[in-house]
Design a protein around this motif. Structure first.
Motif, PDB file in Angstrom:
ATOM      1  N   ALA A 281       6.579  -3.304  -6.018  1.00 10.20           N
ATOM      2  CA  ALA A 281       5.541  -2.304  -6.305  1.00 10.20           C
ATOM      3  C   ALA A 281       4.299  -2.973  -6.877  1.00 10.20           C
ATOM      4  CB  ALA A 281       6.086  -1.261  -7.283  1.00 10.20           C
ATOM      5  N   ALA A 282       4.494  -3.969  -7.744  1.00  8.42           N
ATOM      6  CA  ALA A 282       3.354  -4.684  -8.325  1.00  8.42           C
ATOM      7  C   ALA A 282       2.599  -5.458  -7.253  1.00  8.42           C
ATOM      8  CB  ALA A 282       3.841  -5.632  -9.425  1.00  8.42           C
ATOM      9  N   GLU A 283       3.339  -6.052  -6.302  1.00  6.80           N
ATOM     10  CA  GLU A 283       2.700  -6.784  -5.214  1.00  6.80           C
ATOM     11  C   GLU A 283       1.883  -5.848  -4.335  1.00  6.80           C
ATOM     12  OE1 GLU A 283       5.826  -8.760  -3.177  1.00  6.80           O
ATOM     13  OE2 GLU A 283       6.197 -10.212  -4.790  1.00  6.80           O
ATOM     14  N   ARG A 284       2.430  -4.671  -4.046  1.00  5.72           N
ATOM     15  CA  ARG A 284       1.696  -3.704  -3.221  1.00  5.72           C
ATOM     16  C   ARG A 284       0.431  -3.241  -3.936  1.00  5.72           C
ATOM     17  NH1 ARG A 284       7.016  -1.854  -2.168  1.00  5.72           N
ATOM     18  NH2 ARG A 284       6.777  -0.197  -3.737  1.00  5.72           N
ATOM     19  N   ALA A 285       0.549  -3.016  -5.263  1.00  8.48           N
ATOM     20  CA  ALA A 285      -0.608  -2.572  -6.023  1.00  8.48           C
ATOM     21  C   ALA A 285      -1.688  -3.650  -6.041  1.00  8.48           C
ATOM     22  CB  ALA A 285      -0.198  -2.206  -7.445  1.00  8.48           C
ATOM     23  N   ALA A 288      -3.325  -3.791  -2.636  1.00  9.66           N
ATOM     24  CA  ALA A 288      -4.234  -2.652  -2.447  1.00  9.66           C
ATOM     25  C   ALA A 288      -5.514  -2.854  -3.229  1.00  9.66           C
ATOM     26  CB  ALA A 288      -3.546  -1.359  -2.888  1.00  9.66           C
ATOM     27  N   LYS A 289      -5.421  -3.465  -4.415  1.00  7.81           N
ATOM     28  CA  LYS A 289      -6.606  -3.705  -5.235  1.00  7.81           C
ATOM     29  C   LYS A 289      -7.510  -4.734  -4.587  1.00  7.81           C
ATOM     30  CE  LYS A 289      -7.909  -4.705 -10.012  1.00  7.81           C
ATOM     31  NZ  LYS A 289      -7.398  -5.044 -11.375  1.00  7.81           N
TER      32      LYS A 289
END
Length: 292
Positions: A281-285, A288-289
């Motif tokens: 989830a942190a990697e996806r966030a 996305a950033k």
């Protein structure tokens, strides 16, 4: 040596949290079933040339994740563990925890990518409240303190530290902090291990002075009480083996029973999957950033 009184407050903590291990095991089993469906090995195609190995899309087993036991021996008067106890006892704890994955079921868990590698890390630097709040899903902090005498850690401070580690009463049927306070004031208690509940936070506290008073090999004494309290931090209730209510601390043959080992592996597997989900989830966030 006759068994002494129960070693910790696990009886009260665990009796108020008896379904935790079942929930963690069920969640891990559901995740494992999902993972098994996703990683079913397809039939390998025929070799493209005589003698060439067949091509395969079978993914390699995931490398075992690291699970850390952090032993924090930071006291104003100096470290409480002697050099011999620190070097030999903690090594035994690390070796014993990794035994969980050396049995046939443990090796199968490794093959499925569900195992972990345990490492015991020792430190004499004190942790700050913010550091206590940041211990990860697969980190197991254990504080070495004194419970009695002029250099003792006061019960209220132990309660404060537990709160700083993220322990709360949310979802529990009783006041966990009252249990902690009573256990720390009891001169017959050597330690306590607080398991996760709704969140992954857990912590252990061991009274070095109480263990040093016990007859027997101090290396074995500390090894057994460490495994006992870690067992509670893995969601285990009192039972047989090293999880007995009144364990013989000097018995170097004690370990988790087969049933306890199975439950611990399921518990650790569930939290490992949660750690992986959080990382993804942190990697996806982060992706996305950054944008396309």
């Amino acid at each position: 040596m006759a068994p002494h009184k129960p070693t910790d407050a696990g009886r009260a903590i665990q009796e108020r949290a008896t379904d935790y291990g079942d929930r963690a095991t069920q969640a891990a089993d559901r995740a494992t079933e999902s993972g098994n469906r996703a990683t079913t090995t397809p039939a390998a195609p025929a070799p493209t040339a005589p003698g060439a190995p067949p091509a395969t899309t079978t993914p390699a087993p995931a490398k075992p994740r690291l699970a850390e036991v952090i032993v924090i021996d930071a006291n104003p008067g100096g470290a409480l563990l002697t050099d011999e106890v620190r070097e030999k006892s903690l090594l035994k704890v690390e070796q014993d925890l990794n035994r969980l994955y050396m049995s046939t079921p443990g090796k199968e868990a490794i093959k499925r990518g569900e195992g972990v590698t345990f490492r015991v890390r020792y430190q004499t630097t004190a942790t700050t409240p913010s550091e206590r709040a940041k211990f990860g899903v697969l980190q197991y902090p254990v504080h070495i303190l004194n419970g009695q005498g002029t250099n003792k850690t006061e019960p209220d401070h132990v309660v404060t530290m537990a709160k700083e580690h993220g322990i709360s009463n949310a979802g529990r049927s009783g006041d966990i902090f009252e249990v902690v306070r009573e256990a720390w004031e009891d001169s017959n208690v050597e330690g306590l291990g607080i398991p996760p509940w709704r969140t992954p936070q857990k912590v252990g506290f061991i009274k070095a002075d109480n263990i040093y008073k016990r007859p027997g090999n101090r290396i074995i004494l500390f090894r057994n009480i460490m495994l006992h309290e870690l067992g509670h931090m893995f969601g285990q209730d009192h039972g047989d083996g090293v999880m007995k209510r009144a364990i013989v601390l000097a018995d170097d043959s004690l370990f988790y029973t087969e049933a306890q080992q199975t439950s611990i592996r399921a518990n650790v597997r569930g939290w490992a999957m949660r750690a992986l989900a959080e990382e993804q989830a942190a990697e996806r966030a982060a992706k996305a950033k950054r944008g396309p």
